[in-house]
Motif scaffolding. Sequence first.
Motif, PDB file in Angstrom:
ATOM      1  N   ARG A   1     -21.131 -32.582 -21.756  1.00 49.32           N
ATOM      2  CA  ARG A   1     -21.084 -33.015 -20.880  1.00 49.32           C
ATOM      3  C   ARG A   1     -22.189 -34.616 -20.471  1.00 49.32           C
ATOM      4  O   ARG A   1     -21.433 -35.792 -19.554  1.00 49.32           O
ATOM      5  N   PHE A   2     -22.999 -34.559 -20.253  1.00 47.55           N
ATOM      6  CA  PHE A   2     -24.060 -35.865 -20.304  1.00 47.55           C
ATOM      7  C   PHE A   2     -24.372 -36.446 -22.240  1.00 47.55           C
ATOM      8  O   PHE A   2     -25.177 -37.329 -21.790  1.00 47.55           O
ATOM      9  N   ALA A   3     -23.162 -36.660 -23.100  1.00 48.93           N
ATOM     10  CA  ALA A   3     -23.248 -37.287 -24.043  1.00 48.93           C
ATOM     11  C   ALA A   3     -23.009 -38.838 -24.208  1.00 48.93           C
ATOM     12  O   ALA A   3     -23.909 -39.555 -24.387  1.00 48.93           O
ATOM     13  N   SER A   4     -22.211 -39.100 -22.807  1.00 47.91           N
ATOM     14  CA  SER A   4     -22.172 -40.547 -22.881  1.00 47.91           C
ATOM     15  C   SER A   4     -22.804 -41.259 -22.055  1.00 47.91           C
ATOM     16  O   SER A   4     -23.249 -42.765 -22.198  1.00 47.91           O
ATOM     17  N   LEU A   5     -23.674 -40.051 -20.987  1.00 47.70           N
ATOM     18  CA  LEU A   5     -24.721 -40.591 -20.449  1.00 47.70           C
ATOM     19  C   LEU A   5     -25.929 -41.272 -21.219  1.00 47.70           C
ATOM     20  O   LEU A   5     -26.454 -42.317 -21.844  1.00 47.70           O
TER      21      LEU A   5
ATOM     22  N   ASP B   1     -22.877 -53.524 -20.898  1.00 44.47           N
ATOM     23  CA  ASP B   1     -21.493 -53.816 -20.323  1.00 44.47           C
ATOM     24  C   ASP B   1     -21.577 -53.400 -19.061  1.00 44.47           C
ATOM     25  O   ASP B   1     -21.461 -51.530 -18.864  1.00 44.47           O
ATOM     26  N   PRO B   2     -21.274 -54.209 -17.853  1.00 40.22           N
ATOM     27  CA  PRO B   2     -20.748 -53.613 -17.045  1.00 40.22           C
ATOM     28  C   PRO B   2     -19.830 -52.293 -16.582  1.00 40.22           C
ATOM     29  O   PRO B   2     -20.497 -51.478 -16.029  1.00 40.22           O
ATOM     30  N   GLY B   3     -18.356 -52.657 -17.804  1.00 37.07           N
ATOM     31  CA  GLY B   3     -18.095 -51.499 -17.746  1.00 37.07           C
ATOM     32  C   GLY B   3     -18.353 -50.156 -18.033  1.00 37.07           C
ATOM     33  O   GLY B   3     -17.665 -49.057 -17.508  1.00 37.07           O
ATOM     34  N   PHE B   4     -19.032 -49.997 -19.111  1.00 39.39           N
ATOM     35  CA  PHE B   4     -19.508 -48.490 -19.172  1.00 39.39           C
ATOM     36  C   PHE B   4     -20.316 -47.233 -18.018  1.00 39.39           C
ATOM     37  O   PHE B   4     -19.795 -46.846 -18.123  1.00 39.39           O
ATOM     38  N   GLY B   5     -20.862 -48.043 -17.319  1.00 39.41           N
ATOM     39  CA  GLY B   5     -21.304 -47.642 -16.169  1.00 39.41           C
ATOM     40  C   GLY B   5     -20.496 -46.480 -15.032  1.00 39.41           C
ATOM     41  O   GLY B   5     -20.753 -45.611 -15.128  1.00 39.41           O
ATOM     42  N   PRO B   6     -19.375 -47.324 -15.053  1.00 41.55           N
ATOM     43  CA  PRO B   6     -18.328 -46.174 -14.293  1.00 41.55           C
ATOM     44  C   PRO B   6     -17.740 -45.744 -15.098  1.00 41.55           C
ATOM     45  O   PRO B   6     -17.678 -44.458 -14.685  1.00 41.55           O
ATOM     46  N   LEU B   7     -17.583 -45.831 -16.163  1.00 42.65           N
ATOM     47  CA  LEU B   7     -16.811 -44.789 -17.208  1.00 42.65           C
ATOM     48  C   LEU B   7     -18.155 -43.002 -17.216  1.00 42.65           C
ATOM     49  O   LEU B   7     -18.046 -42.322 -17.311  1.00 42.65           O
ATOM     50  N   VAL B   8     -19.162 -43.390 -17.357  1.00 41.81           N
ATOM     51  CA  VAL B   8     -20.398 -42.966 -17.050  1.00 41.81           C
ATOM     52  C   VAL B   8     -20.023 -41.926 -15.447  1.00 41.81           C
ATOM     53  O   VAL B   8     -20.306 -40.868 -15.543  1.00 41.81           O
TER      54      VAL B   8
ATOM     55  N   ARG C   1     -17.820 -41.364 -13.726  1.00 40.30           N
ATOM     56  CA  ARG C   1     -16.762 -40.265 -13.567  1.00 40.30           C
ATOM     57  C   ARG C   1     -16.990 -39.484 -15.053  1.00 40.30           C
ATOM     58  O   ARG C   1     -16.043 -38.047 -13.696  1.00 40.30           O
ATOM     59  N   THR C   2     -17.440 -39.521 -15.833  1.00 42.72           N
ATOM     60  CA  THR C   2     -17.181 -38.113 -17.128  1.00 42.72           C
ATOM     61  C   THR C   2     -18.114 -37.557 -16.310  1.00 42.72           C
ATOM     62  O   THR C   2     -18.082 -36.273 -16.323  1.00 42.72           O
ATOM     63  N   LEU C   3     -19.178 -37.795 -15.338  1.00 41.67           N
ATOM     64  CA  LEU C   3     -20.451 -36.788 -15.166  1.00 41.67           C
ATOM     65  C   LEU C   3     -20.071 -35.666 -13.850  1.00 41.67           C
ATOM     66  O   LEU C   3     -20.234 -34.895 -13.927  1.00 41.67           O
ATOM     67  N   ALA C   4     -19.123 -36.948 -13.185  1.00 41.99           N
ATOM     68  CA  ALA C   4     -18.412 -35.883 -12.522  1.00 41.99           C
ATOM     69  C   ALA C   4     -16.796 -34.842 -12.478  1.00 41.99           C
ATOM     70  O   ALA C   4     -16.839 -33.947 -11.388  1.00 41.99           O
TER      71      ALA C   4
ATOM     72  N   GLY D   1     -15.826 -34.539 -15.461  1.00 44.49           N
ATOM     73  CA  GLY D   1     -15.826 -34.290 -16.945  1.00 44.49           C
ATOM     74  C   GLY D   1     -14.242 -35.302 -18.302  1.00 44.49           C
ATOM     75  O   GLY D   1     -14.705 -35.370 -19.836  1.00 44.49           O
ATOM     76  N   ARG D   2     -14.328 -36.212 -17.338  1.00 45.39           N
ATOM     77  CA  ARG D   2     -13.314 -36.919 -18.103  1.00 45.39           C
ATOM     78  C   ARG D   2     -13.593 -38.085 -18.199  1.00 45.39           C
ATOM     79  O   ARG D   2     -13.872 -39.322 -17.791  1.00 45.39           O
ATOM     80  N   HIS D   3     -13.892 -38.670 -19.876  1.00 41.32           N
ATOM     81  CA  HIS D   3     -14.073 -39.863 -20.372  1.00 41.32           C
ATOM     82  C   HIS D   3     -12.715 -40.522 -21.492  1.00 41.32           C
ATOM     83  O   HIS D   3     -11.944 -39.955 -21.358  1.00 41.32           O
ATOM     84  N   GLY D   4     -13.226 -41.484 -20.313  1.00 37.52           N
ATOM     85  CA  GLY D   4     -12.114 -42.936 -20.233  1.00 37.52           C
ATOM     86  C   GLY D   4     -12.158 -43.865 -20.753  1.00 37.52           C
ATOM     87  O   GLY D   4     -14.133 -43.504 -21.095  1.00 37.52           O
ATOM     88  N   ASN D   5     -11.506 -44.591 -21.599  1.00 39.95           N
ATOM     89  CA  ASN D   5     -11.931 -45.350 -22.455  1.00 39.95           C
ATOM     90  C   ASN D   5     -11.323 -46.680 -21.967  1.00 39.95           C
ATOM     91  O   ASN D   5      -9.974 -47.587 -22.393  1.00 39.95           O
ATOM     92  N   PRO D   6     -11.055 -47.330 -20.643  1.00 37.23           N
ATOM     93  CA  PRO D   6      -9.536 -48.494 -20.543  1.00 37.23           C
ATOM     94  C   PRO D   6      -9.308 -49.061 -20.762  1.00 37.23           C
ATOM     95  O   PRO D   6      -8.362 -49.884 -20.372  1.00 37.23           O
ATOM     96  N   ARG D   7     -10.452 -49.996 -21.216  1.00 38.73           N
ATOM     97  CA  ARG D   7     -10.094 -51.562 -21.690  1.00 38.73           C
ATOM     98  C   ARG D   7     -10.246 -50.950 -23.553  1.00 38.73           C
ATOM     99  O   ARG D   7     -10.186 -52.111 -24.439  1.00 38.73           O
ATOM    100  N   GLU D   8     -10.473 -49.728 -23.542  1.00 38.78           N
ATOM    101  CA  GLU D   8     -10.215 -49.335 -25.460  1.00 38.78           C
ATOM    102  C   GLU D   8     -11.343 -49.813 -26.100  1.00 38.78           C
ATOM    103  O   GLU D   8     -11.136 -50.999 -26.391  1.00 38.78           O
ATOM    104  N   VAL D   9     -12.715 -49.849 -25.996  1.00 33.06           N
ATOM    105  CA  VAL D   9     -13.224 -51.321 -26.794  1.00 33.06           C
ATOM    106  C   VAL D   9     -13.825 -50.310 -27.415  1.00 33.06           C
ATOM    107  O   VAL D   9     -14.253 -49.060 -27.755  1.00 33.06           O
ATOM    108  N   PRO D  10     -14.025 -51.110 -28.437  1.00 29.98           N
ATOM    109  CA  PRO D  10     -13.848 -50.391 -30.179  1.00 29.98           C
ATOM    110  C   PRO D  10     -15.437 -49.219 -30.019  1.00 29.98           C
ATOM    111  O   PRO D  10     -14.827 -48.206 -31.243  1.00 29.98           O
ATOM    112  N   ARG D  11     -16.016 -49.617 -29.316  1.00 32.87           N
ATOM    113  CA  ARG D  11     -17.710 -49.058 -29.746  1.00 32.87           C
ATOM    114  C   ARG D  11     -17.503 -47.864 -29.370  1.00 32.87           C
ATOM    115  O   ARG D  11     -18.168 -47.162 -29.169  1.00 32.87           O
ATOM    116  N   TRP D  12     -16.478 -48.110 -28.004  1.00 27.14           N
ATOM    117  CA  TRP D  12     -16.923 -46.578 -27.101  1.00 27.14           C
ATOM    118  C   TRP D  12     -16.087 -45.424 -27.953  1.00 27.14           C
ATOM    119  O   TRP D  12     -14.659 -45.375 -27.877  1.00 27.14           O
TER     120      TRP D  12
END
Length: 285
Positions: free
Chosen positions: A145-149, A160-167, A169-172, A174-185
Amino acid sequence: MLRPEVLEYYRRGGERGRLSSGAGRLEFLRTWDVLTRMLPPAPAEVLDVGGATGVYAAPLAQAGYRVTVVDPVPEHVAVSAGLPGVQAVVGDARDLPAGDASADVVLLLGPLYHLQERPDRLAAWREAARVVRPGGVVVAATISRFASLFDGFVKGFFRDPGFGPLVERTLAEGRHGNPREVPRWFTSAYFHRPEELPVEVAEAGLVLRRLVSVEGPLWMSPAALADFLDDPALLLDRLREVEDEPSLLGASSHLLTVAARESAGGAVRNCRAWLTTRAGWRLAR
């Protein structure tokens, strides 16, 4: 079978070569180390579900196991099918193209973290329970659960300011997303809390044997790892000593759940024992 963004992630080579260096190399070495200790001896029948291009299927076949890869990505299946001693078919972890009690080992080293809905994850567990023979072994990989953090700090993703909201949601959830499909994420996935896994195992009618941290917290220290990966014997020895230490499970990027096919009643009793022993963390041996 796969969400479109997940299929695209693998088709563009998002995981290609990941297990050959750094933290990925540690993940491979530790997973292989656990498999060599938990699997029955060759020539056992292994169904490698989500086996991709055969990174584990190839050495298992070389060791004398009879290996079939099942993967939803046709390109992966084509590569695996070309490996010596490996068969490969396109298929879905929730509806395996295999008969009841037809395998000694079922590996779920990829599917569970791409199934964001709990009913789908349980379907994959139950299919593994259906396919494995009585007394057989199921080994499943999940992402913490804590891997993306932690990954955000290690790799600088929080710039990247978009990564914080991703984390968040994942912490809350468990759903990890990549809404902009950033290649490194990483792409769409589900990240487990350790305590979810014994419950999923029991609901599938399996008996929990071990819950193991793969990398421990060392994956967050790539510079330190570089000194050990070329000659990893000491590293592997030390990590074995703490691989099921409850206080370290959430700090690992990946977890391995080792289960066996027995009676459903036995699975429930085993899960309850695991949850109540040592403050609900250490698996009674």
